[in-house]
Design a protein around this motif. Structure first.
Motif, mmCIF file in Angstrom:
data_model
loop_
_atom_site.group_PDB
_atom_site.id
_atom_site.type_symbol
_atom_site.label_atom_id
_atom_site.label_comp_id
_atom_site.label_asym_id
_atom_site.label_seq_id
_atom_site.Cartn_x
_atom_site.Cartn_y
_atom_site.Cartn_z
ATOM 1 N N GLY A 75 -26.139 -58.570 -19.314
ATOM 2 C CA GLY A 75 -26.412 -57.815 -17.978
ATOM 3 C C GLY A 75 -26.323 -58.662 -16.756
ATOM 4 O O GLY A 75 -26.702 -58.277 -15.693
ATOM 5 N N VAL A 76 -25.277 -59.554 -16.688
ATOM 6 C CA VAL A 76 -24.999 -60.295 -15.560
ATOM 7 C C VAL A 76 -23.649 -59.543 -14.976
ATOM 8 O O VAL A 76 -22.689 -59.603 -15.629
ATOM 9 C CB VAL A 76 -24.435 -61.828 -15.960
ATOM 10 C CG1 VAL A 76 -23.861 -62.556 -14.815
ATOM 11 C CG2 VAL A 76 -25.753 -62.599 -16.688
ATOM 12 N N ILE A 77 -24.046 -58.991 -13.834
ATOM 13 C CA ILE A 77 -22.924 -58.104 -13.494
ATOM 14 C C ILE A 77 -22.591 -58.502 -12.034
ATOM 15 O O ILE A 77 -23.475 -58.732 -11.025
ATOM 16 C CB ILE A 77 -23.533 -56.735 -13.055
ATOM 17 C CG1 ILE A 77 -24.461 -56.034 -14.464
ATOM 18 C CG2 ILE A 77 -22.567 -55.650 -12.666
ATOM 19 C CD1 ILE A 77 -23.256 -56.030 -15.437
ATOM 20 N N PRO A 78 -21.468 -58.953 -11.778
ATOM 21 C CA PRO A 78 -20.906 -59.574 -10.612
ATOM 22 C C PRO A 78 -21.120 -58.583 -9.359
ATOM 23 O O PRO A 78 -20.887 -57.220 -9.548
ATOM 24 C CB PRO A 78 -19.458 -59.883 -10.964
ATOM 25 C CG PRO A 78 -19.296 -60.103 -12.349
ATOM 26 C CD PRO A 78 -20.314 -59.083 -12.973
ATOM 27 N N VAL A 79 -21.246 -59.282 -8.171
ATOM 28 C CA VAL A 79 -21.284 -58.538 -7.022
ATOM 29 C C VAL A 79 -19.689 -58.377 -6.494
ATOM 30 O O VAL A 79 -19.325 -59.413 -6.135
ATOM 31 C CB VAL A 79 -22.337 -58.917 -6.045
ATOM 32 C CG1 VAL A 79 -22.170 -58.503 -4.655
ATOM 33 C CG2 VAL A 79 -23.422 -59.239 -6.222
ATOM 34 N N VAL A 80 -19.345 -57.124 -6.835
ATOM 35 C CA VAL A 80 -18.003 -56.611 -6.337
ATOM 36 C C VAL A 80 -17.810 -55.958 -4.994
ATOM 37 O O VAL A 80 -18.192 -54.630 -5.101
ATOM 38 C CB VAL A 80 -17.120 -56.084 -7.497
ATOM 39 C CG1 VAL A 80 -15.737 -55.915 -6.968
ATOM 40 C CG2 VAL A 80 -17.169 -57.129 -8.734
ATOM 41 N N PRO A 81 -17.452 -56.522 -3.961
ATOM 42 C CA PRO A 81 -17.382 -55.536 -2.848
ATOM 43 C C PRO A 81 -16.617 -54.492 -3.031
ATOM 44 O O PRO A 81 -15.448 -54.608 -3.506
ATOM 45 C CB PRO A 81 -17.070 -56.751 -1.636
ATOM 46 C CG PRO A 81 -17.099 -57.901 -2.131
ATOM 47 C CD PRO A 81 -17.274 -57.877 -3.492
ATOM 48 N N GLU A 82 -16.715 -53.445 -2.529
ATOM 49 C CA GLU A 82 -15.883 -52.151 -2.637
ATOM 50 C C GLU A 82 -14.565 -52.124 -2.122
ATOM 51 O O GLU A 82 -13.531 -51.454 -2.571
ATOM 52 C CB GLU A 82 -16.584 -50.838 -2.361
ATOM 53 C CG GLU A 82 -17.102 -50.985 -0.795
ATOM 54 C CD GLU A 82 -17.555 -49.718 -0.282
ATOM 55 O OE1 GLU A 82 -17.897 -48.722 -1.210
ATOM 56 O OE2 GLU A 82 -17.977 -49.606 0.780
ATOM 57 N N LYS A 83 -14.265 -53.049 -0.951
ATOM 58 C CA LYS A 83 -13.064 -52.835 -0.309
ATOM 59 C C LYS A 83 -12.268 -53.948 -0.323
ATOM 60 O O LYS A 83 -12.614 -55.268 -0.179
ATOM 61 C CB LYS A 83 -13.192 -52.385 1.178
ATOM 62 C CG LYS A 83 -13.909 -50.904 1.364
ATOM 63 C CD LYS A 83 -14.185 -50.720 2.663
ATOM 64 C CE LYS A 83 -15.078 -49.483 3.065
ATOM 65 N NZ LYS A 83 -15.109 -48.980 4.342
#
Length: 511
Positions: A129-137
């Motif tokens: 459950g290590v989920i990268p912070v991925v900006p949407e734009k």
């Protein structure tokens, strides 16, 4: 449950499960040998002197610059860090999980040249459950989804940020807490991680899954509106739709017939009905919603192919040569997203007209104005209908195709791009709007059916109304409505309304 992915034959059902439930995914171990073979070929090239794009050269417009073998690892690290240029809010965790699963599938085809170490780390991140912070734009949909995928890859290096157990941490801290070790990227690995269409494809798949769920719910609410308006079921006769031949239309008409089967309301006016024809929003449901279903099914085939595709560059081919191409261009995904947007817009448009019909006493065949029990003293569902109109109009504005809006980037090296990423991302907002429109129709139609008492609707629609009433009570007098609309929208979005009717009635996506 862990889903085992077989690159080249991953099904929509597997991807939908990952999206809705967050199940972790791993590659079938039979693909390890192919991954190792391609990685060995890349290592061989990196140790040599011949320049090969992405392995020992610069990137994009800088491809003519040769990189010393001693700097190959630094080249990959710099690539990832320099491409972490995303802006905006983080993508939802279930979207990022789907991105990571799609990246596993692509790497698993054995043409990208990465080591198994990278594959195992992505699998470990999904499991823990290590989920990268991925900006949407930040992506234009070619050369792949560079910025968003760089944010994912950076976490694998122990950089950037990730969510772990509801905390937003540095990539290094998230990996450490999960018991995972960052990687040091080898030749081409950074490029393999970011040079692909996985962000656009994940967003388009999410839009597809959500749109199909809403389309199914719209058949329930459409059938309910038909009964509430005392509309005719004759236009749903199977022969009418067989004569035209479109499968979506045939399947939609069959669903409407099943939903209305054994309705006492319908039987009460099947003879002696003074109306010759119902408005199109009732009569032409199979033609409109069926066409939307056909469109979603066509898109599903495109996105299933793309989900199984290798979309980075260059690629290690079957003869062991390494060739640069353009699979990172997301034009098929951009077209798919535009088609989903059209279907979402039209499902909402015809549903909104049914809402408008039911609240209008001039059209609703004896129902009170705005479905209020004491119109005038009460406004009933007057403004709920206005809200549905606002959402419908907003979706119309957002349905303009994104794929036709190319612009040159990267000093004109990347001079035609797909705009697939934001073309797909808008589907999240559009489907949110559609869930609300269908939720409002659910409230409107249920209220209308209840006004027909003591006549009863069909058993299937009675079950659907029971599900609606479990979250929103009948509107007896005016009350604060925002919570009711949200509850109805949530019922549609969660699939709860669809689950209320018998299995097998609602048409499936894979047909």
């Amino acid at each position: 449950m862990t889903i085992t992915l077989h690159p080249g034959s991953v099904s929509l059902k597997h991807l939908e499960t990952i999206y809705w439930t967050g199940e972790p995914a791993v590659l079938d171990r039979s693909f390890d040998a192919g991954i190792n073979k391609a990685a060995a070929r890349i290592a061989e090239i990196a140790a040599g002197n011949a320049p090969v794009y992405g392995i020992n050269t610069g990137f994009g417009k800088l491809a003519s610059i040769k990189i010393d073998s001693a700097d190959v690892a630094t080249l990959q690290r710099n690539l990832i860090l320099s491409h972490c240029c995303g802006v905006g809010a983080p993508l939802a965790e279930n979207i990022v999980r789907l991105i990571m699963a799609l990246k596993l599938v692509s790497l698993g085809r054995g043409a990208s040249g990465v080591r198994l170490e990278l594959v195992r780390l992505i699998e470990g991140m999904l499991e823990k459950g290590v989920i990268p912070v991925v900006p949407e734009k930040g992506s234009v949909g070619a050369s792949g989804d560079l910025a968003p995928l760089a944010h994912m890859a950076a976490v694998m290096m122990g950089e950037a940020e990730a969510f772990y157990k509801c905390e937003r941490l540095t990539g290094a801290a998230a990996l450490e807490k999960a018991g995972l070790t960052p990687v040091v990227l080898a030749a081409k690995e950074g490029l393999a991680l970011i040079n692909g269409t996985q962000t656009s494809t994940a967003l388009a798949l999410a839009g597809l899954f959500r749109a199909h769920r809403a389309a199914q719910a719209a058949l329930i609410t459409g059938a309910m509106s038909t009964d509430a308006a005392m509309g005719s079921s004759a236009p749903f006769h199977p022969d009418i739709h067989t004569l035209r031949g479109h499968k979506g239309q045939i399947d939609t008409a069959a669903a409407l017939r099943a939903l209305l089967d054994n309705s006492v309301i319908r039987q009460s006016h099947i003879e002696g009905d003074e109306r010759v024809q119902d408005p199109y929003c009732i009569r032409c449901q199979p033609q409109v919603d069926g066409a939307c279903l056909d469109l979603l099914r066509s898109v599903a085939r495109t996105l299933e192919i793309e989900a199984n595709a290798v979309t980075d560059n260059p690629l290690v081919l079957s003869d062991n040569s390494v060739v640069s191409g353009g699979n990172f261009h997301a034009e098929p995904v951009a077209f798919a997203a535009d088609q989903i947007a059209i279907a979402v817009c039209e499902i909402g448009a015809i549903a909104q007209r049914r809402i408008a019909l039911l609240v209008d006493p001039a059209l609703s065949y004896g129902l009170p104005a705005f479905l209020a029990k004491k119109p005038g003293l009460n406004s009933g569902l007057m403004i709920a209908e206005v809200t549905s109109a606002a959402l419908m109009s907003e979706n119309k504005q957002m349905s303009h195709p994104a794929s036709v809006d190319s612009t040159p980037t990267s000093a004109n090296q990347e001079d035609h791009v797909s705009m697939a990423c934001h073309g797909a991302r808008r589907l999240l907002q559009m489907t949110d709007n559609l869930f609300s429109i269908i939720g409002i129709e659910a409230l409107t139609a249920a209220q209308g059916v209840e006004f027909r008492a003591p006549l009863a609707t069909s058993p299937e629609l009675s079950s659907a109304i029971a599900a609606i009433r479990s979250v929103v009570p009948t509107l007896e007098v005016d009350r604060y409505m925002a919570g009711d609309l949200q509850a109805a929208s949530d019922l549609v979005a969660s699939g709860g309304l669809n689950a209320a009717v018998s299995s097998g009635i609602l048409p499936v996506l894979e047909a």
